[in-house]
Design a protein around this motif. Structure first.
Motif, PDB file in Angstrom:
ATOM      1  N   VAL A 110       0.832  -1.051   0.112  1.00 44.46           N
ATOM      2  CA  VAL A 110      -0.012   0.041   0.171  1.00 44.46           C
ATOM      3  C   VAL A 110       0.843   1.127  -0.138  1.00 44.46           C
ATOM      4  O   VAL A 110       1.760   1.391   0.842  1.00 44.46           O
ATOM      5  CB  VAL A 110      -0.863   0.008   1.344  1.00 44.46           C
ATOM      6  CG1 VAL A 110      -1.632   1.278   1.036  1.00 44.46           C
ATOM      7  CG2 VAL A 110      -1.694  -1.207   1.168  1.00 44.46           C
ATOM      8  N   GLY A 111       0.629   2.123  -0.829  1.00 49.91           N
ATOM      9  CA  GLY A 111       1.275   3.423  -1.060  1.00 49.91           C
ATOM     10  C   GLY A 111       1.537   3.814  -2.547  1.00 49.91           C
ATOM     11  O   GLY A 111       0.810   3.373  -3.387  1.00 49.91           O
ATOM     12  N   CYS A 112       2.599   4.445  -2.735  1.00 46.67           N
ATOM     13  CA  CYS A 112       2.781   5.024  -4.321  1.00 46.67           C
ATOM     14  C   CYS A 112       4.188   4.620  -4.798  1.00 46.67           C
ATOM     15  O   CYS A 112       5.039   5.164  -4.175  1.00 46.67           O
ATOM     16  CB  CYS A 112       2.551   6.530  -4.086  1.00 46.67           C
ATOM     17  SG  CYS A 112       1.268   7.196  -3.768  1.00 46.67           S
ATOM     18  N   GLY A 113       4.308   3.790  -5.762  1.00 50.45           N
ATOM     19  CA  GLY A 113       5.591   3.421  -6.370  1.00 50.45           C
ATOM     20  C   GLY A 113       5.837   1.848  -6.266  1.00 50.45           C
ATOM     21  O   GLY A 113       4.843   1.152  -6.428  1.00 50.45           O
ATOM     22  N   ASN A 114       6.926   1.278  -5.757  1.00 52.93           N
ATOM     23  CA  ASN A 114       7.402  -0.099  -5.792  1.00 52.93           C
ATOM     24  C   ASN A 114       7.729  -0.797  -4.577  1.00 52.93           C
ATOM     25  O   ASN A 114       8.179  -0.063  -3.639  1.00 52.93           O
ATOM     26  CB  ASN A 114       8.235  -0.180  -6.597  1.00 52.93           C
ATOM     27  CG  ASN A 114       8.528   0.538  -7.996  1.00 52.93           C
ATOM     28  OD1 ASN A 114       7.513   0.351  -8.803  1.00 52.93           O
ATOM     29  ND2 ASN A 114       9.403   1.055  -8.552  1.00 52.93           N
ATOM     30  N   ALA A 115       7.282  -1.692  -4.352  1.00 50.96           N
ATOM     31  CA  ALA A 115       7.674  -2.639  -3.091  1.00 50.96           C
ATOM     32  C   ALA A 115       8.096  -4.074  -3.701  1.00 50.96           C
ATOM     33  O   ALA A 115       7.516  -4.604  -4.597  1.00 50.96           O
ATOM     34  CB  ALA A 115       6.558  -2.832  -2.190  1.00 50.96           C
ATOM     35  N   VAL A 116       9.326  -4.592  -2.902  1.00 55.09           N
ATOM     36  CA  VAL A 116       9.734  -5.825  -3.404  1.00 55.09           C
ATOM     37  C   VAL A 116       9.982  -6.478  -2.335  1.00 55.09           C
ATOM     38  O   VAL A 116      10.453  -6.326  -1.265  1.00 55.09           O
ATOM     39  CB  VAL A 116      11.135  -5.601  -4.128  1.00 55.09           C
ATOM     40  CG1 VAL A 116      11.830  -6.882  -4.453  1.00 55.09           C
ATOM     41  CG2 VAL A 116      11.268  -4.712  -5.302  1.00 55.09           C
ATOM     42  N   MET A 117       9.552  -8.037  -2.518  1.00 56.85           N
ATOM     43  CA  MET A 117      10.059  -9.150  -1.444  1.00 56.85           C
ATOM     44  C   MET A 117      11.224  -9.780  -1.959  1.00 56.85           C
ATOM     45  O   MET A 117      11.311 -10.264  -3.239  1.00 56.85           O
ATOM     46  CB  MET A 117       8.754 -10.164  -1.236  1.00 56.85           C
ATOM     47  CG  MET A 117       9.069 -11.110  -0.310  1.00 56.85           C
ATOM     48  SD  MET A 117       7.669 -12.455  -0.419  1.00 56.85           S
ATOM     49  CE  MET A 117       6.569 -11.301   0.480  1.00 56.85           C
ATOM     50  N   MET A 118      12.198 -10.015  -1.005  1.00 53.72           N
ATOM     51  CA  MET A 118      13.472 -10.679  -1.442  1.00 53.72           C
ATOM     52  C   MET A 118      13.504 -11.930  -0.581  1.00 53.72           C
ATOM     53  O   MET A 118      13.176 -11.933   0.480  1.00 53.72           O
ATOM     54  CB  MET A 118      14.719  -9.852  -1.531  1.00 53.72           C
ATOM     55  CG  MET A 118      14.512  -8.606  -2.207  1.00 53.72           C
ATOM     56  SD  MET A 118      15.742  -7.404  -1.906  1.00 53.72           S
ATOM     57  CE  MET A 118      15.333  -6.917  -0.327  1.00 53.72           C
ATOM     58  N   ASP A 119      14.415 -12.728  -1.052  1.00 49.95           N
ATOM     59  CA  ASP A 119      15.053 -13.868  -0.213  1.00 49.95           C
ATOM     60  C   ASP A 119      16.156 -13.382   0.639  1.00 49.95           C
ATOM     61  O   ASP A 119      16.593 -12.190   0.375  1.00 49.95           O
ATOM     62  CB  ASP A 119      15.449 -15.156  -0.986  1.00 49.95           C
ATOM     63  CG  ASP A 119      16.541 -14.972  -1.852  1.00 49.95           C
ATOM     64  OD1 ASP A 119      17.317 -14.186  -1.680  1.00 49.95           O
ATOM     65  OD2 ASP A 119      16.551 -15.955  -2.829  1.00 49.95           O
ATOM     66  N   ASP A 120      16.731 -14.309   1.666  1.00 54.16           N
ATOM     67  CA  ASP A 120      17.915 -13.945   2.335  1.00 54.16           C
ATOM     68  C   ASP A 120      19.121 -13.644   1.589  1.00 54.16           C
ATOM     69  O   ASP A 120      20.053 -13.037   2.208  1.00 54.16           O
ATOM     70  CB  ASP A 120      18.109 -15.074   3.464  1.00 54.16           C
ATOM     71  CG  ASP A 120      17.026 -15.207   4.354  1.00 54.16           C
ATOM     72  OD1 ASP A 120      16.178 -14.232   4.591  1.00 54.16           O
ATOM     73  OD2 ASP A 120      16.675 -16.313   5.150  1.00 54.16           O
ATOM     74  N   HIS A 121      19.274 -14.262   0.362  1.00 48.65           N
ATOM     75  CA  HIS A 121      20.509 -13.772  -0.346  1.00 48.65           C
ATOM     76  C   HIS A 121      20.234 -12.546  -1.358  1.00 48.65           C
ATOM     77  O   HIS A 121      21.194 -12.011  -2.273  1.00 48.65           O
ATOM     78  CB  HIS A 121      20.565 -14.940  -1.367  1.00 48.65           C
ATOM     79  CG  HIS A 121      20.875 -16.291  -0.451  1.00 48.65           C
ATOM     80  ND1 HIS A 121      21.885 -16.521   0.355  1.00 48.65           N
ATOM     81  CD2 HIS A 121      19.978 -17.204  -0.401  1.00 48.65           C
ATOM     82  CE1 HIS A 121      21.815 -17.672   0.897  1.00 48.65           C
ATOM     83  NE2 HIS A 121      20.624 -18.233   0.408  1.00 48.65           N
ATOM     84  N   GLY A 122      19.016 -11.800  -1.096  1.00 48.32           N
ATOM     85  CA  GLY A 122      18.842 -10.713  -2.091  1.00 48.32           C
ATOM     86  C   GLY A 122      18.195 -10.876  -3.218  1.00 48.32           C
ATOM     87  O   GLY A 122      17.908  -9.882  -3.953  1.00 48.32           O
ATOM     88  N   SER A 123      18.151 -12.087  -3.574  1.00 47.67           N
ATOM     89  CA  SER A 123      17.179 -12.316  -4.847  1.00 47.67           C
ATOM     90  C   SER A 123      15.830 -12.023  -4.846  1.00 47.67           C
ATOM     91  O   SER A 123      15.149 -12.047  -3.696  1.00 47.67           O
ATOM     92  CB  SER A 123      17.318 -13.860  -5.135  1.00 47.67           C
ATOM     93  OG  SER A 123      18.704 -14.211  -5.478  1.00 47.67           O
ATOM     94  N   VAL A 124      15.330 -11.379  -5.845  1.00 51.76           N
ATOM     95  CA  VAL A 124      13.830 -10.866  -5.740  1.00 51.76           C
ATOM     96  C   VAL A 124      12.984 -12.111  -5.898  1.00 51.76           C
ATOM     97  O   VAL A 124      13.083 -12.918  -6.811  1.00 51.76           O
ATOM     98  CB  VAL A 124      13.487  -9.868  -6.809  1.00 51.76           C
ATOM     99  CG1 VAL A 124      12.037  -9.679  -7.031  1.00 51.76           C
ATOM    100  CG2 VAL A 124      14.452  -8.440  -6.841  1.00 51.76           C
ATOM    101  N   LEU A 125      11.909 -12.090  -4.952  1.00 54.54           N
ATOM    102  CA  LEU A 125      10.812 -13.286  -4.911  1.00 54.54           C
ATOM    103  C   LEU A 125       9.727 -12.756  -5.715  1.00 54.54           C
ATOM    104  O   LEU A 125       9.232 -13.478  -6.560  1.00 54.54           O
ATOM    105  CB  LEU A 125      10.716 -13.428  -3.624  1.00 54.54           C
ATOM    106  CG  LEU A 125      11.567 -14.402  -2.622  1.00 54.54           C
ATOM    107  CD1 LEU A 125      11.096 -14.347  -1.530  1.00 54.54           C
ATOM    108  CD2 LEU A 125      11.778 -15.697  -3.190  1.00 54.54           C
ATOM    109  N   THR A 126       9.259 -11.496  -5.374  1.00 54.37           N
ATOM    110  CA  THR A 126       7.822 -11.115  -6.058  1.00 54.37           C
ATOM    111  C   THR A 126       7.925  -9.383  -5.636  1.00 54.37           C
ATOM    112  O   THR A 126       8.809  -9.131  -5.102  1.00 54.37           O
ATOM    113  CB  THR A 126       7.005 -11.674  -5.549  1.00 54.37           C
ATOM    114  OG1 THR A 126       5.765 -11.555  -6.358  1.00 54.37           O
ATOM    115  CG2 THR A 126       6.436 -11.351  -4.257  1.00 54.37           C
ATOM    116  N   GLY A 127       7.230  -8.701  -6.286  1.00 54.06           N
ATOM    117  CA  GLY A 127       6.790  -7.274  -6.141  1.00 54.06           C
ATOM    118  C   GLY A 127       5.750  -6.871  -6.795  1.00 54.06           C
ATOM    119  O   GLY A 127       5.206  -7.509  -7.675  1.00 54.06           O
ATOM    120  N   CYS A 128       5.366  -5.622  -6.780  1.00 53.54           N
ATOM    121  CA  CYS A 128       4.264  -5.045  -7.366  1.00 53.54           C
ATOM    122  C   CYS A 128       4.522  -3.370  -7.297  1.00 53.54           C
ATOM    123  O   CYS A 128       5.287  -2.802  -6.666  1.00 53.54           O
ATOM    124  CB  CYS A 128       2.996  -5.504  -6.993  1.00 53.54           C
ATOM    125  SG  CYS A 128       2.598  -4.955  -5.455  1.00 53.54           S
TER     126      CYS A 128
END
Length: 263
Positions: free
Chosen positions: A88-106
């Motif tokens: 919730v907000g304006c812009g981008n949000a990213v979910m990553m694993d413990d190694h910094g690899s992107v899992l998902t986002g929107c």
């Protein structure tokens, strides 16, 4: 039962009534809590989907890279099938694993009046967006540096992992309902037997990066809905759903009280 929540085996009220300590539930003021898992409040146990839904402090609004509760060393996983990622907000949000690899986002867009467009169970990308997660995970991090708060009331928006069936847009609480997949090992099945109408099935759960874990469950070999509870403690007759399946917790509690008071 604890309050209005049914606690079926392999969970149980008290460690001696559950398959292991991770499935032990403490009933306090008619509310159930997982004793060994940060004392999380249990909202419900789903035997068909093999999930337990809990209230968890998951709504992250810190702009820095912030981590979830780590389920490493436990038999639980964040369920990819029953949760969704919401920002919730304006812009981008990213979910990553413990190694910094992107899992998902929107990504969200915001109009001048910063109105969030949602219905009761979905976000549509205007002030609020949602995404699926690609596989089962033990922990994750969130990066909200590209997500501004709605209306400019703070430096960042917020994001969380939430049970798909429990999500209600616009909630103000920092606690959200999240579904955890519970797994059972070969050792656990030394203490479990399935109802005679069910088979012991093996599941292979994808954790990403070429890794997976194995779990077992009681599964029907027929295309019919589950009735009652197919999980029984070893040594208990597994013939009647109505007699034993959901009453085991009560029987176990009575046995504990008898031992306590030497009855």
């Amino acid at each position: 039962m604890c309050g209005n929540v049914r606690i079926p085996f392999p969970f149980g009220i008290g460690e001696k009534c559950s398959v292991n300590k991770w499935y032990a539930v403490e009933c306090l003021s008619s509310k159930p809590y997982l004793s060994a898992l940060n004392h999380l409040e249990v909202v419900g146990v789903d035997l068909v989907n093999q999930t337990v839904t809990v209230n968890i402090m998951q709504k992250i609004s810190d702009c820095s890279r912030t981590g979830s509760m780590d389920l490493g060393g436990t038999p639980f996983l964040y369920s990819r099938s029953h949760n969704k990622f919401v920002a919730v907000g304006c812009g981008n949000a990213v979910m990553m694993d413990d190694h910094g690899s992107v899992l998902t986002g929107c990504s969200n867009t915001c109009s001048n009046d910063a109105t969030t467009v949602t219905d009761r169970n979905k976000c549509f990308g205007i002030g609020c967006c949602e995404a699926t997660i690609p596989h089962y995970i033990k922990s994750y991090n969130m990066n909200l540096t590209g997500l501004e708060s709605l209306g400019g009331n703070g430096p960042c928006g917020f994001a969380y992992l939430v049970d798909k069936n429990s999500y209600v847009g616009g909630g103000s609480s920092n606690y959200v309902k999240t579904s955890l997949l519970w797994t059972l090992s070969d050792h656990d099945f030394d203490q479990i037997r399935c109802h005679i109408s069910y088979l012991v099935a093996r599941l292979l759960l994808d954790l990403g990066n070429g890794t997976s874990i194995s779990s077992r469950k009681c599964s029907s070999d027929r295309d019919r809905p589950m009735q009652g509870n197919p999980y029984f403690p070893q040594g208990m007759e597994a013939f009647s759903f109505s007699t034993h399946a959901f009453s085991y917790g009560r029987v176990c509690k009575v046995q504990q009280l008898r031992k306590k008071f030497h009855l």
